[in-house]
Design a protein around this motif. Structure first.
Motif, PDB file in Angstrom:
ATOM      1  N   GLU A  78      34.511 101.883  -4.995  1.00  0.00           N
ATOM      2  CA  GLU A  78      34.570 101.007  -6.165  1.00  0.00           C
ATOM      3  C   GLU A  78      33.173 100.505  -6.531  1.00  0.00           C
ATOM      4  OE1 GLU A  78      36.409  99.290  -9.341  1.00  0.00           O
ATOM      5  OE2 GLU A  78      37.427 100.495  -7.806  1.00  0.00           O
ATOM      6  N   ALA A  79      32.381 100.146  -5.497  1.00  0.00           N
ATOM      7  CA  ALA A  79      31.037  99.626  -5.750  1.00  0.00           C
ATOM      8  C   ALA A  79      30.063 100.719  -6.177  1.00  0.00           C
ATOM      9  CB  ALA A  79      30.511  98.926  -4.490  1.00  0.00           C
ATOM     10  N   ALA A  80      30.219 101.912  -5.606  1.00  0.00           N
ATOM     11  CA  ALA A  80      29.262 102.991  -5.856  1.00  0.00           C
ATOM     12  C   ALA A  80      29.642 103.861  -7.052  1.00  0.00           C
ATOM     13  CB  ALA A  80      29.129 103.868  -4.611  1.00  0.00           C
ATOM     14  N   GLY A  81      30.858 103.713  -7.545  1.00  0.00           N
ATOM     15  CA  GLY A  81      31.324 104.576  -8.628  1.00  0.00           C
ATOM     16  C   GLY A  81      32.336 105.577  -8.108  1.00  0.00           C
ATOM     17  N   ARG A  82      33.405 105.771  -8.847  1.00  0.00           N
ATOM     18  CA  ARG A  82      34.510 106.587  -8.352  1.00  0.00           C
ATOM     19  C   ARG A  82      34.149 108.058  -8.174  1.00  0.00           C
ATOM     20  NH1 ARG A  82      39.248 104.623  -7.398  1.00  0.00           N
ATOM     21  NH2 ARG A  82      39.719 102.489  -7.985  1.00  0.00           N
ATOM     22  N   GLY A  83      33.052 108.489  -8.767  1.00  0.00           N
ATOM     23  CA  GLY A  83      32.642 109.875  -8.578  1.00  0.00           C
ATOM     24  C   GLY A  83      31.786 110.092  -7.342  1.00  0.00           C
ATOM     25  N   ARG A  84      31.479 109.005  -6.637  1.00  0.00           N
ATOM     26  CA  ARG A  84      30.603 109.099  -5.473  1.00  0.00           C
ATOM     27  C   ARG A  84      31.321 109.785  -4.316  1.00  0.00           C
ATOM     28  NH1 ARG A  84      26.368 105.538  -4.101  1.00  0.00           N
ATOM     29  NH2 ARG A  84      25.011 106.596  -2.602  1.00  0.00           N
ATOM     30  N   ALA A  85      30.654 110.724  -3.677  1.00  0.00           N
ATOM     31  CA  ALA A  85      31.236 111.459  -2.553  1.00  0.00           C
ATOM     32  C   ALA A  85      30.461 111.131  -1.283  1.00  0.00           C
ATOM     33  CB  ALA A  85      31.202 112.957  -2.819  1.00  0.00           C
ATOM     34  N   TRP A  86      31.088 111.396  -0.176  1.00  0.00           N
ATOM     35  CA  TRP A  86      30.471 111.152   1.128  1.00  0.00           C
ATOM     36  C   TRP A  86      29.171 111.949   1.253  1.00  0.00           C
ATOM     37  CZ3 TRP A  86      31.739 107.642   4.722  1.00  0.00           C
ATOM     38  CH2 TRP A  86      31.154 107.758   5.998  1.00  0.00           C
ATOM     39  N   PRO A  87      28.079 111.316   1.735  1.00  0.00           N
ATOM     40  CA  PRO A  87      26.791 112.025   1.826  1.00  0.00           C
ATOM     41  C   PRO A  87      26.827 113.145   2.869  1.00  0.00           C
ATOM     42  CG  PRO A  87      26.661 109.844   2.851  1.00  0.00           C
ATOM     43  CD  PRO A  87      27.973 109.902   2.138  1.00  0.00           C
ATOM     44  N   ASP A  88      26.286 114.286   2.514  1.00  0.00           N
ATOM     45  CA  ASP A  88      26.331 115.462   3.384  1.00  0.00           C
ATOM     46  C   ASP A  88      25.597 115.239   4.702  1.00  0.00           C
ATOM     47  OD1 ASP A  88      27.803 116.877   1.541  1.00  0.00           O
ATOM     48  OD2 ASP A  88      26.053 117.802   0.597  1.00  0.00           O
ATOM     49  N   ALA A  89      24.552 114.421   4.696  1.00  0.00           N
ATOM     50  CA  ALA A  89      23.729 114.251   5.895  1.00  0.00           C
ATOM     51  C   ALA A  89      24.317 113.267   6.894  1.00  0.00           C
ATOM     52  CB  ALA A  89      22.326 113.797   5.495  1.00  0.00           C
ATOM     53  N   THR A  90      25.397 112.604   6.541  1.00  0.00           N
ATOM     54  CA  THR A  90      25.982 111.580   7.411  1.00  0.00           C
ATOM     55  C   THR A  90      27.263 112.092   8.052  1.00  0.00           C
ATOM     56  OG1 THR A  90      25.100 109.821   5.988  1.00  0.00           O
ATOM     57  CG2 THR A  90      26.866 109.218   7.516  1.00  0.00           C
ATOM     58  N   ALA A  91      27.322 112.028   9.370  1.00  0.00           N
ATOM     59  CA  ALA A  91      28.542 112.389  10.084  1.00  0.00           C
ATOM     60  C   ALA A  91      29.477 111.190  10.149  1.00  0.00           C
ATOM     61  CB  ALA A  91      28.212 112.872  11.493  1.00  0.00           C
ATOM     62  N   ALA A  92      30.750 111.447  10.302  1.00  0.00           N
ATOM     63  CA  ALA A  92      31.748 110.405  10.501  1.00  0.00           C
ATOM     64  C   ALA A  92      32.424 110.628  11.842  1.00  0.00           C
ATOM     65  CB  ALA A  92      32.780 110.420   9.373  1.00  0.00           C
ATOM     66  N   ALA A  93      32.858 109.537  12.456  1.00  0.00           N
ATOM     67  CA  ALA A  93      33.554 109.631  13.742  1.00  0.00           C
ATOM     68  C   ALA A  93      34.747 108.690  13.723  1.00  0.00           C
ATOM     69  CB  ALA A  93      32.621 109.284  14.893  1.00  0.00           C
ATOM     70  N   VAL A  94      35.813 109.093  14.398  1.00  0.00           N
ATOM     71  CA  VAL A  94      37.038 108.294  14.492  1.00  0.00           C
ATOM     72  C   VAL A  94      37.540 108.354  15.931  1.00  0.00           C
ATOM     73  CG1 VAL A  94      37.713 108.615  12.077  1.00  0.00           C
ATOM     74  CG2 VAL A  94      38.454 110.272  13.802  1.00  0.00           C
ATOM     75  N   VAL A  95      38.428 107.404  16.267  1.00  0.00           N
ATOM     76  CA  VAL A  95      38.922 107.364  17.646  1.00  0.00           C
ATOM     77  C   VAL A  95      40.198 108.161  17.836  1.00  0.00           C
ATOM     78  CG1 VAL A  95      37.830 105.139  18.096  1.00  0.00           C
ATOM     79  CG2 VAL A  95      40.184 105.205  17.225  1.00  0.00           C
ATOM     80  N   GLY A  96      40.834 108.610  16.746  1.00  0.00           N
ATOM     81  CA  GLY A  96      42.086 109.331  16.927  1.00  0.00           C
ATOM     82  C   GLY A  96      42.555 110.049  15.689  1.00  0.00           C
ATOM     83  N   PRO A  97      43.667 110.767  15.790  1.00  0.00           N
ATOM     84  CA  PRO A  97      44.146 111.607  14.692  1.00  0.00           C
ATOM     85  C   PRO A  97      44.613 110.825  13.463  1.00  0.00           C
ATOM     86  CG  PRO A  97      45.714 111.590  16.506  1.00  0.00           C
ATOM     87  CD  PRO A  97      44.478 110.924  17.015  1.00  0.00           C
ATOM     88  N   ALA A  98      45.143 109.623  13.641  1.00  0.00           N
ATOM     89  CA  ALA A  98      45.586 108.852  12.475  1.00  0.00           C
ATOM     90  C   ALA A  98      44.393 108.488  11.596  1.00  0.00           C
ATOM     91  CB  ALA A  98      46.327 107.593  12.924  1.00  0.00           C
ATOM     92  N   SER A  99      43.296 108.075  12.217  1.00  0.00           N
ATOM     93  CA  SER A  99      42.083 107.763  11.454  1.00  0.00           C
ATOM     94  C   SER A  99      41.497 109.018  10.821  1.00  0.00           C
ATOM     95  CB  SER A  99      41.053 107.094  12.363  1.00  0.00           C
ATOM     96  OG  SER A  99      41.572 105.920  12.934  1.00  0.00           O
ATOM     97  N   ALA A 100      41.539 110.132  11.543  1.00  0.00           N
ATOM     98  CA  ALA A 100      41.044 111.393  10.980  1.00  0.00           C
ATOM     99  C   ALA A 100      41.845 111.782   9.750  1.00  0.00           C
ATOM    100  CB  ALA A 100      41.119 112.496  12.037  1.00  0.00           C
ATOM    101  N   ARG A 101      43.156 111.617   9.819  1.00  0.00           N
ATOM    102  CA  ARG A 101      43.999 111.934   8.669  1.00  0.00           C
ATOM    103  C   ARG A 101      43.681 111.015   7.482  1.00  0.00           C
ATOM    104  NH1 ARG A 101      48.220 111.934  11.225  1.00  0.00           N
ATOM    105  NH2 ARG A 101      48.983 109.828  10.835  1.00  0.00           N
ATOM    106  N   ALA A 102      43.456 109.726   7.762  1.00  0.00           N
ATOM    107  CA  ALA A 102      43.105 108.786   6.692  1.00  0.00           C
ATOM    108  C   ALA A 102      41.797 109.201   6.022  1.00  0.00           C
ATOM    109  CB  ALA A 102      42.997 107.373   7.255  1.00  0.00           C
TER     110      ALA A 102
END
Length: 279
Positions: A78-102
């Motif tokens: 919402e702050a960055a603009g709805r067309g903004r996508a996740w930056p390619d150079a940044t990895a994401a990490a989650v603790v489990g499959p529910a977060s990965a699915r989200a």
């Protein structure tokens, strides 16, 4: 929609206390197996005001829960603009499959390829399991940990931040939302009283320590703590289970028997199996 508390109509009932909007699929699966599912959130989630860190400023962003994913990405998008996508150079990490699915389902992340998570067959989905994966590879230097409230699954996020800092990373903690006890209506309260009076076998799903505390507060006010302690209880992490045992022991010091408690992973299929196993 999951059933709301009213007069007991089934031979067994289950109270689902995850936040609003997160119980539908599980409720339908339980109802297909003969359970009466009550959607009774323990906590209400409120986005935090203030600036949102930009994922592009970090090498890795760790989300401690699916709620953290949704609240952070909704606000950032919402702050960055709805067309903004996740930056390619940044990895994401989650603790489990529910977060990965989200993450995969959110339009701001989509199919971004760099997602780190514990193995699907990990015995637990928590900070320790994620650290086992992160520590086996070169560690990032700038890490953002996105969390909510006073913490998910005890102090896991603080433990992970400590390990990362010890390894030389610069760690920023961001609270994406607050968690407060959800209000239960008089109708919902009366539904629980009816279950207790009828002696309907009832299971409770507890998915955070804060949720346990909120449920205890509500049931103490309703005079239903003894009934709750005699119900079947399912916790989605050993730390939550330990907290639940402590809460019941403190609330009911004269109680001799431990609660009927089952611990499982936070996936719906594991929760379903755990509820069925304690029925």
């Amino acid at each position: 929609m999951p059933a709301q508390p009213s007069a007991p109509a089934c031979a067994r009932a289950v109270v689902l206390t995850r936040p609003a909007g997160q119980n539908g699929g599980l409720a339908r699966a339980l109802e297909a197996r003969g359970w009466r599912a009550l959607d009774l959130p323990a906590l209400r989630l409120t986005p935090e005001a203030g600036p949102v860190p930009d994922p592009a400023d970090f090498d890795l962003v760790v989300f401690v829960s699916g709620n953290a994913v949704r609240m952070f990405l909704d606000t950032w998008r919402e702050a960055a603009g709805r067309g903004r996508a996740w930056p390619d150079a940044t990895a994401a990490a989650v603790v489990g499959p529910a977060s990965a699915r989200a993450l995969r389902e959110h339009p701001a992340f989509g199919q971004a390829p760099r997602l780190v998570q514990p193995a699907p067959d990990s015995p637990h989905f928590d900070s320790e399991a994620l650290w086992a994966v992160l520590s086996a590879a070169p560690l990032p230097s700038r890490v953002l940990i996105v969390r909510g409230g006073r913490g998910e699954q005890g102090t896991g996020r603080d433990w992970l931040a400590g390990r990362l800092r010890e390894a030389g990373a610069t760690v920023t903690l961001h609270r994406a939302y607050r968690r407060v006890p959800a209000a239960w209506t008089p109708h919902q309260a009366e539904g629980l009283r009816q279950l207790a009076r009828a002696g309907t076998p009832t299971a409770w799903l507890l998915t955070s320590a804060e949720g346990v505390d909120a449920v205890r507060g509500h049931l103490a006010a309703l005079g239903l703590l003894d009934w709750w302690a005699d119900c079947r209880l399912v916790a989605t992490h050993p730390r939550i289970a330990r907290h639940l045992i402590t809460v019941i022991a403190e609330a009911l010091p004269a109680r001799g028997d431990p609660p009927m408690l089952q611990t499982c992973a936070p996936r719906d299929e594991d929760i379903l199996a755990a509820i069925e196993s304690v029925s």
